[in-house]
Design a protein around this motif. Structure first.
Motif, mmCIF file in Angstrom:
data_model
loop_
_atom_site.group_PDB
_atom_site.id
_atom_site.type_symbol
_atom_site.label_atom_id
_atom_site.label_comp_id
_atom_site.label_asym_id
_atom_site.label_seq_id
_atom_site.Cartn_x
_atom_site.Cartn_y
_atom_site.Cartn_z
ATOM 1 N N SER A 1 29.167 96.444 -30.706
ATOM 2 C CA SER A 1 30.003 95.258 -30.580
ATOM 3 C C SER A 1 29.461 94.156 -31.483
ATOM 4 O O SER A 1 28.260 93.904 -31.496
ATOM 5 C CB SER A 1 29.981 94.777 -29.123
ATOM 6 N N THR B 1 37.548 99.749 -34.224
ATOM 7 C CA THR B 1 38.864 99.801 -33.604
ATOM 8 C C THR B 1 38.963 98.557 -32.731
ATOM 9 O O THR B 1 38.003 97.780 -32.634
ATOM 10 C CB THR B 1 39.058 101.068 -32.736
ATOM 11 N N THR B 2 40.096 98.389 -32.071
ATOM 12 C CA THR B 2 40.228 97.223 -31.194
ATOM 13 C C THR B 2 39.311 97.327 -29.982
ATOM 14 O O THR B 2 38.972 96.312 -29.380
ATOM 15 C CB THR B 2 41.688 97.063 -30.724
ATOM 16 N N ARG B 3 38.885 98.524 -29.662
ATOM 17 C CA ARG B 3 38.055 98.718 -28.471
ATOM 18 C C ARG B 3 36.599 99.082 -28.759
ATOM 19 O O ARG B 3 35.739 98.896 -27.901
ATOM 20 C CB ARG B 3 38.657 99.803 -27.580
ATOM 21 N N HIS B 4 36.332 99.636 -29.923
ATOM 22 C CA HIS B 4 34.991 100.152 -30.193
ATOM 23 C C HIS B 4 34.518 99.821 -31.601
ATOM 24 O O HIS B 4 35.317 99.662 -32.519
ATOM 25 C CB HIS B 4 34.955 101.684 -30.060
#
Length: 96
Positions: A18, A52-55
């Motif tokens: 992150s 990605t949007t999540r990872h």
């Protein structure tokens, strides 16, 4: 930001998976972390992180770079500790 600092930012992003988490860990702003990674990837000419949007995950090239970066940082930490131990011994012997 120098190469060593940029390398440390990359390791933090890879560990945290992150940009925001790395920013908190390093007490930096998220945009500064993003700029550091973009600069590193641009300098190397390779994507180190897949986003990605999540990872956020290290790419294959990123995993190879991460291994080297961790070793370099550990070696630098060891060198600092070694110098500090020697300095402490030298300072103690001058007092006697």
């Amino acid at each position: 930001m120098d190469r060593f600092q940029t390398m440390a930012v990359f390791v933090a992003v890879a560990d945290e998976e992150s940009f925001a988490g790395a920013a908190r860990r390093l007490q930096m702003s998220p945009p500064a972390v993003t700029r550091a990674i973009a600069s590193l990837e641009n300098r190397l000419g390779v994507k180190l992180l897949a986003r990605t949007t999540r990872h956020v995950r290290a790419t294959d090239a990123g995993l190879r770079y991460l291994e080297h970066a961790r070793r370099i940082i550990a070696d630098a930490d060891e060198a600092d500790e070694s110098a500090d131990r020697k300095s402490t011994r030298l300072n103690s012997s001058h007092r006697t």
